[in-house]
Design an enzyme around this catalytic site. Structure first.
Site, short mmCIF file in Angstrom:
data_model
loop_
_atom_site.label_atom_id
_atom_site.label_comp_id
_atom_site.label_asym_id
_atom_site.label_seq_id
_atom_site.Cartn_x
_atom_site.Cartn_y
_atom_site.Cartn_z
N GLU A 97 0.81 -1.21 0.00
CA GLU A 97 0.00 0.00 0.00
C GLU A 97 0.85 1.26 0.00
O GLU A 97 1.98 1.27 0.48
CB GLU A 97 -0.91 0.00 1.23
CG GLU A 97 -1.91 -1.17 1.17
CD GLU A 97 -2.94 -1.14 2.30
OE1 GLU A 97 -4.12 -1.35 2.00
OE2 GLU A 97 -2.57 -0.95 3.47
N CYS A 124 2.04 -2.62 15.68
CA CYS A 124 1.97 -2.30 14.25
C CYS A 124 1.24 -3.40 13.48
O CYS A 124 1.54 -4.58 13.61
CB CYS A 124 3.38 -2.12 13.68
SG CYS A 124 3.37 -1.76 11.91
N1 SAH Z 1 9.79 0.40 9.76
C1 SAH Z 1 9.90 1.82 9.76
C2 SAH Z 1 8.88 2.43 8.86
C3 SAH Z 1 7.45 2.37 9.37
S1 SAH Z 1 7.03 4.00 9.67
C4 SAH Z 1 9.83 2.35 11.18
O1 SAH Z 1 9.60 1.56 12.07
O2 SAH Z 1 10.09 3.52 11.40
C5 SAH Z 1 5.52 3.92 10.39
C6 SAH Z 1 5.47 4.64 11.72
O3 SAH Z 1 4.19 4.38 12.29
C7 SAH Z 1 6.51 4.11 12.69
O4 SAH Z 1 6.94 5.09 13.58
C8 SAH Z 1 5.68 3.09 13.41
O5 SAH Z 1 6.26 2.73 14.63
C9 SAH Z 1 4.37 3.80 13.55
N2 SAH Z 1 3.26 2.91 13.84
C10 SAH Z 1 3.19 1.58 13.62
N3 SAH Z 1 2.02 1.10 14.02
C11 SAH Z 1 1.30 2.14 14.48
C12 SAH Z 1 -0.02 2.27 14.98
N4 SAH Z 1 -0.83 1.23 15.09
N5 SAH Z 1 -0.42 3.50 15.35
C13 SAH Z 1 0.38 4.55 15.21
N6 SAH Z 1 1.62 4.49 14.73
C14 SAH Z 1 2.08 3.30 14.36
#
Ligand code: SAH
Length: 365
Positions: A97, A124
């Site tokens: 996506e 996540c």
């Molecule tokens: N793998 C990379 C890229 C993903 S970025 C990373 O971890 O940075 C996506 C962002 O959204 C990251 O900061 C992740 O931790 C955050 N994220 C993941 N799941 C989430 C959720 N359910 N609610 C809010 N933020 C979330």
């Protein structure tokens, strides 16, 4: 391979020097590569026949030996706030996506770097899908190309997409082989020509890769911190068991020094009763005070089966105030696109999981 068969080269995603070499290999002058890049990336034209200032015989050579292969759009959804989400085909059974977030002063495209993710962060949704494979350079660059087209690409004037964040599915620093060339194409004058401050790589904290990245590119860095101490971060972001917070922060400051960057953005998902207390805000401030750091607080976005709740508004603002009072810049990310599951951490795509055990479980063992 039958004799005489010519393999078609996908020109999308070829780094500028490689495209030049490829064009020279056809017996053409190197400047043809620049013309091609202008058509492909600046004007958004993928059809060689329409590249009218290229010599006819060169166009015929291109038609015979090259393609511009883009990911295919499976579906597009638009949220009530204007956020759009596309599902893009990776292969017959899998998809990934990307999300476009329009704002008054910019248009941010959130792109994916992998089909799934192995890092297994507890909050996540992508993590729940497991992992299948890295996206190729063309699939990464192709997201920006497609979004510009879908949003009404104008050859001159403002582009719909002004900012790119690698905050979709996957861990970009686990796919540097394809992500770094894609970033080069995004920044290159003859290609998308985005400013380095408008392209952000977000990582869950792959420390050796941050050091390597510092030698390869100078885009903005965001780090998913989410906890102020190792005990909690070990639970939320399992890779912390391999690269704890102190090591991660050292790598961040090194990246900034090497790249003459302004600051690192630390993402911090707000989980009720888990990481949102005033004491935790103070501990976070202690880690980041007097450092070139900004905190971007992300209200937790729920997904089916998630075991967390988002912090109350009051807790979010109190947390922010604690940071600000201690001189740490902090903003709260506005949730966008939640009605189509396009918000942070809600991207799932379709992933045929190939992992045999979850990272969190493996690292605990
Ligand atoms: N793998 C990379 C890229 C993903 S970025 C990373 O971890 O940075 C996506 C962002 O959204 C990251 O900061 C992740 O931790 C955050 N994220 C993941 N799941 C989430 C959720 N359910 N609610 C809010 N933020 C979330």
């Amino acid at each position: 391979m039958p004799q005489g068969t010519v393999l078609s080269t996908n020109l999308l995603g070829l780094p500028p020097v490689e495209l030049e070499a490829w064009v020279e290999g056809l017996g053409s002058k190197a400047f043809r590569a620049r013309q091609l890049q202008h058509w492909l990336y600046k004007r958004g034209v993928a059809d060689f026949a329409a590249m009218t200032d290229l010599a006819k015989d060169f166009r015929a050579q291109l038609a015979g030996q090259a393609t511009v292969a883009l990911p295919e759009v499976v579906t597009m959804q638009q949220a009530s706030d204007g956020t759009r989400k596309w599902l893009l085909r990776a292969d017959a059974t899998q998809a990934f996506e990307m999300v476009f977030i329009p704002e008054a002063d910019r248009g941010t495209l959130c792109i994916s770097s992998q089909v799934g993710c192995v890092l297994d962060c507890a909050f996540c949704s992508t993590a729940q899908q497991g992992f299948n494979r890295n996206l190729g350079t063309a699939e990464i660059v192709g997201q920006l190309w497609l979004a510009n087209r879908e949003l009404g690409f104008a050859p001159v004037g403002e582009r719909p997409v002004t900012n790119v964040v690698f905050m979709g599915m996957g861990e970009p620093l686990a796919n540097m082989r394809n992500v770094v060339p894609a970033v080069q194409i995004m920044l290159h004058d003859d290609c998308f020509d985005l400013s380095r401050r408008r392209v952000t790589l977000s990582t869950a904290g792959l420390v050796p890769q941050i050091y390597k990245l510092a030698t390869l590119t100078n885009v903005a860095l965001a780090v998913s911190l989410h906890a102020p101490d190792d005990a909690l971060r070990n639970e939320l972001v399992p890779i912390n068991r391999v690269h704890p917070i102190a090591e991660l922060l050292e790598a961040c400051w090194h990246y900034l020094d090497e790249q003459n960057g302004r600051s690192v953005t630390f993402e911090y998902v707000m989980l009720a009763g888990v990481n949102d207390s005033p004491a935790q805000a103070r501990a976070l401030a202690h880690l980041l005070a007097d450092r070139p750091a900004k905190v971007n607080m992300i209200p937790f976005n729920p997904f089916p089966g998630s075991r967390y709740r988002c912090s109350e508004d009051a807790a979010i603002w109190r947390f922010r105030d604690e940071l600000l009072r201690r001189g740490v810049m902090a903003t709260v990310r506005r949730t966008r696109g939640a009605d189509i599951d396009a918000a942070c951490g809600q991207l799932v795509g379709r992933v045929r999981d190939r992992t045999t055990a979850r990272l969190g479980a493996r690292l605990r063992a």
